[in-house]
Write a protein that holds these residues in place. Sequence first.
Motif, PDB file in Angstrom:
ATOM      1  N   ASN A  40       1.612  10.957   9.563  1.00  0.00           N
ATOM      2  CA  ASN A  40       0.966   9.670   9.838  1.00  0.00           C
ATOM      3  C   ASN A  40       1.995   8.714  10.429  1.00  0.00           C
ATOM      4  OD1 ASN A  40      -1.765   9.697   9.159  1.00  0.00           O
ATOM      5  ND2 ASN A  40      -1.321   9.522   6.972  1.00  0.00           N
ATOM      6  N   PRO A  41       1.557   7.745  11.189  1.00  0.00           N
ATOM      7  CA  PRO A  41       2.526   6.736  11.653  1.00  0.00           C
ATOM      8  C   PRO A  41       3.038   5.935  10.469  1.00  0.00           C
ATOM      9  CG  PRO A  41       0.271   6.113  12.210  1.00  0.00           C
ATOM     10  CD  PRO A  41       0.189   7.478  11.629  1.00  0.00           C
ATOM     11  N   ALA A  55       0.826  -1.225   0.000  1.00  0.00           N
ATOM     12  CA  ALA A  55       0.000   0.000   0.000  1.00  0.00           C
ATOM     13  C   ALA A  55       0.851   1.260   0.000  1.00  0.00           C
ATOM     14  CB  ALA A  55      -0.911  -0.013   1.224  1.00  0.00           C
ATOM     15  N   LYS A 109      16.048   2.016   3.157  1.00  0.00           N
ATOM     16  CA  LYS A 109      14.760   1.689   3.796  1.00  0.00           C
ATOM     17  C   LYS A 109      14.733   0.256   4.312  1.00  0.00           C
ATOM     18  CE  LYS A 109      11.957   5.002   1.530  1.00  0.00           C
ATOM     19  NZ  LYS A 109      11.137   5.321   0.400  1.00  0.00           N
ATOM     20  N   VAL A 155       0.877   4.357   1.583  1.00  0.00           N
ATOM     21  CA  VAL A 155       0.250   4.978   2.758  1.00  0.00           C
ATOM     22  C   VAL A 155       0.667   6.446   2.796  1.00  0.00           C
ATOM     23  CG1 VAL A 155      -0.009   4.817   5.262  1.00  0.00           C
ATOM     24  CG2 VAL A 155       0.536   2.764   3.943  1.00  0.00           C
ATOM     25  N   ALA A 156      -0.310   7.331   2.949  1.00  0.00           N
ATOM     26  CA  ALA A 156       0.022   8.770   2.968  1.00  0.00           C
ATOM     27  C   ALA A 156       0.923   9.074   4.157  1.00  0.00           C
ATOM     28  CB  ALA A 156      -1.265   9.572   3.059  1.00  0.00           C
ATOM     29  N   ARG A 199      16.663   0.622   7.619  1.00  0.00           N
ATOM     30  CA  ARG A 199      16.029   1.505   8.616  1.00  0.00           C
ATOM     31  C   ARG A 199      14.735   0.920   9.160  1.00  0.00           C
ATOM     32  NH1 ARG A 199      12.563   5.621   7.446  1.00  0.00           N
ATOM     33  NH2 ARG A 199      13.317   5.763   5.296  1.00  0.00           N
ATOM     34  N   LEU A 218       4.865   0.303   8.587  1.00  0.00           N
ATOM     35  CA  LEU A 218       5.925  -0.670   8.318  1.00  0.00           C
ATOM     36  C   LEU A 218       7.060  -0.541   9.325  1.00  0.00           C
ATOM     37  CD1 LEU A 218       6.385  -2.787   6.143  1.00  0.00           C
ATOM     38  CD2 LEU A 218       7.531  -1.057   4.772  1.00  0.00           C
ATOM     39  N   GLU A 271      10.399   5.131  -5.702  1.00  0.00           N
ATOM     40  CA  GLU A 271      11.412   6.187  -5.640  1.00  0.00           C
ATOM     41  C   GLU A 271      11.476   6.971  -6.951  1.00  0.00           C
ATOM     42  OE1 GLU A 271      12.943   6.823  -2.872  1.00  0.00           O
ATOM     43  OE2 GLU A 271      12.305   5.019  -1.800  1.00  0.00           O
TER      44      GLU A 271
HETATM   45  O1  C5P Z   1       9.302   5.433   3.381  1.00  0.00           O
HETATM   46  P1  C5P Z   1       8.317   5.077   2.323  1.00  0.00           P
HETATM   47  O2  C5P Z   1       6.980   5.714   2.512  1.00  0.00           O
HETATM   48  O3  C5P Z   1       8.808   5.270   0.940  1.00  0.00           O
HETATM   49  O4  C5P Z   1       8.131   3.488   2.487  1.00  0.00           O
HETATM   50  C1  C5P Z   1       7.275   2.785   1.681  1.00  0.00           C
HETATM   51  C2  C5P Z   1       6.865   1.522   2.386  1.00  0.00           C
HETATM   52  O5  C5P Z   1       6.431   1.842   3.694  1.00  0.00           O
HETATM   53  C3  C5P Z   1       5.686   0.826   1.721  1.00  0.00           C
HETATM   54  O6  C5P Z   1       5.819  -0.566   1.909  1.00  0.00           O
HETATM   55  C4  C5P Z   1       4.495   1.387   2.479  1.00  0.00           C
HETATM   56  O7  C5P Z   1       3.428   0.458   2.464  1.00  0.00           O
HETATM   57  C5  C5P Z   1       5.050   1.595   3.867  1.00  0.00           C
HETATM   58  N1  C5P Z   1       4.504   2.748   4.579  1.00  0.00           N
HETATM   59  C6  C5P Z   1       3.827   2.557   5.776  1.00  0.00           C
HETATM   60  N2  C5P Z   1       3.341   3.630   6.476  1.00  0.00           N
HETATM   61  C7  C5P Z   1       3.523   4.871   6.026  1.00  0.00           C
HETATM   62  C8  C5P Z   1       4.230   5.087   4.819  1.00  0.00           C
HETATM   63  C9  C5P Z   1       4.695   3.990   4.132  1.00  0.00           C
HETATM   64  O8  C5P Z   1       3.656   1.417   6.197  1.00  0.00           O
HETATM   65  N3  C5P Z   1       3.030   5.888   6.710  1.00  0.00           N
END
Ligand code: C5P
Length: 421
Positions: free
Chosen positions: A317-318, A287, A351, A289-290, A354, A321, A340
Amino acid sequence: MKKEDKPDFGEFKANPLADKTIVLGVSGGIAAYKACDLASLMRHAGANVHTILTPAATQFVSALTFQTLTRNQAHCQQFADDIDWRPEHIDLAQKADLFVIAPATANIIAKLASGICDDLLTTTVLATKAKVLLAPAMNPRMLEHPATQNNLAILENQFRYKIVPPETGEVACGDWGAGKMASLDSIMAAIQGQLFSHQTLAGKNILVTAGGTREPIDPVRFIGNKSSGKMGIAMADAAYARGAAVKLISTVAVDRPYPVIVVETALEMQEVVEGEFDSCDALVMTAAVADFRPLAVSVQKIKKNVSEDFTLELTKNPDILDLLGQIKRPDQVIIGFAAESEELLSNTAEKLQRKNLDVIVGNDISVPDIGFGSDDNAVVIMSVSAERETLPRMPKRAIAEHLCDVISQALLEKQESGLTI
Ligand code: C5P
């Protein structure tokens, strides 16, 4: 062959290949003589075997041998006189459940890597949708040659080809090194692995997230992103087809035979994923996620005539992952995605570390026509325990199938190293 001389196939059933049609491609190396035994083993295991020999292979072994062993006509000529109205290569290509090329010479590997089809075997391989298992066999220096290594790497990175690695030993010309065709046991095991790979996730609980979250601004507006959910849905479908108990947490509603929990916002997704995480063996977080949401959601529709400028205050947002990466059990596998627009490799690798993931799938969103909304993508897969893999443009379902292999492997490694609860 005496009964006691038969290779030991471990858990093989009496007719493990029953009802399967296998095209056996034989290219022109001395190991072609071993392909005769392979043909016979496959037939005794119940397969309907059709052999295609390259012109060079016929210098080592004859079509008649394979014809007799497989009880099917063996083919050599691309432009045979006695063919039906339908070209041979199309017919065999469509019939096949699997192609096995054993031995695969440096020449045929090079041709397949570049798509050359100048004989019946290469033409048929290009016309098939079946997977192609290659058992390379050649002189060690030919195998080591950068041209061969590059060609093998090209094929390895395509979902449809699987290589059964050659063994080390004395080869026919007297040289020592890697280049001996894999044992018939290994090839038969690889054949079964390919044909019955759909059950590799049986008994596993796989949690998949899909789609892009929507963060409301007021009752009609939201902050969203371009994610279509196609990758996550393909992933859930592929895992389900391999026998996993799948749960899909998606911003897109889909009708599926497995549970689909529809969510809208990042916070809703977080609540469901966290609730389900403990009971999953693997989480695949496709997903988008915003990262931010409006600090306050207006109960009423915001009027446009308030002022010329409008400032929307956002709060973070939290990162779901990241949070789960910190609490995952040693036996759990977490796969993240990274979309990316620059520095794909370094950002994706960063990532992976981290967020304490097992695997990360990175894609370059600056490449036109693939990724968001498309049925295809091209990705790089990085893992804490394996080599980096690059998958060229291919359907998202094919990427999902590959990721199912990655998940099975990662779960197996954890099990073997005792990292279970
Ligand atoms: O750091 P970035 O947003 O690029 O990481 C992408 C990954 O982190 C995706 O697998 C996405 O589902 C997850 N993600 C998450 N919560 C967030 C943002 C991204 O779980 N707030």
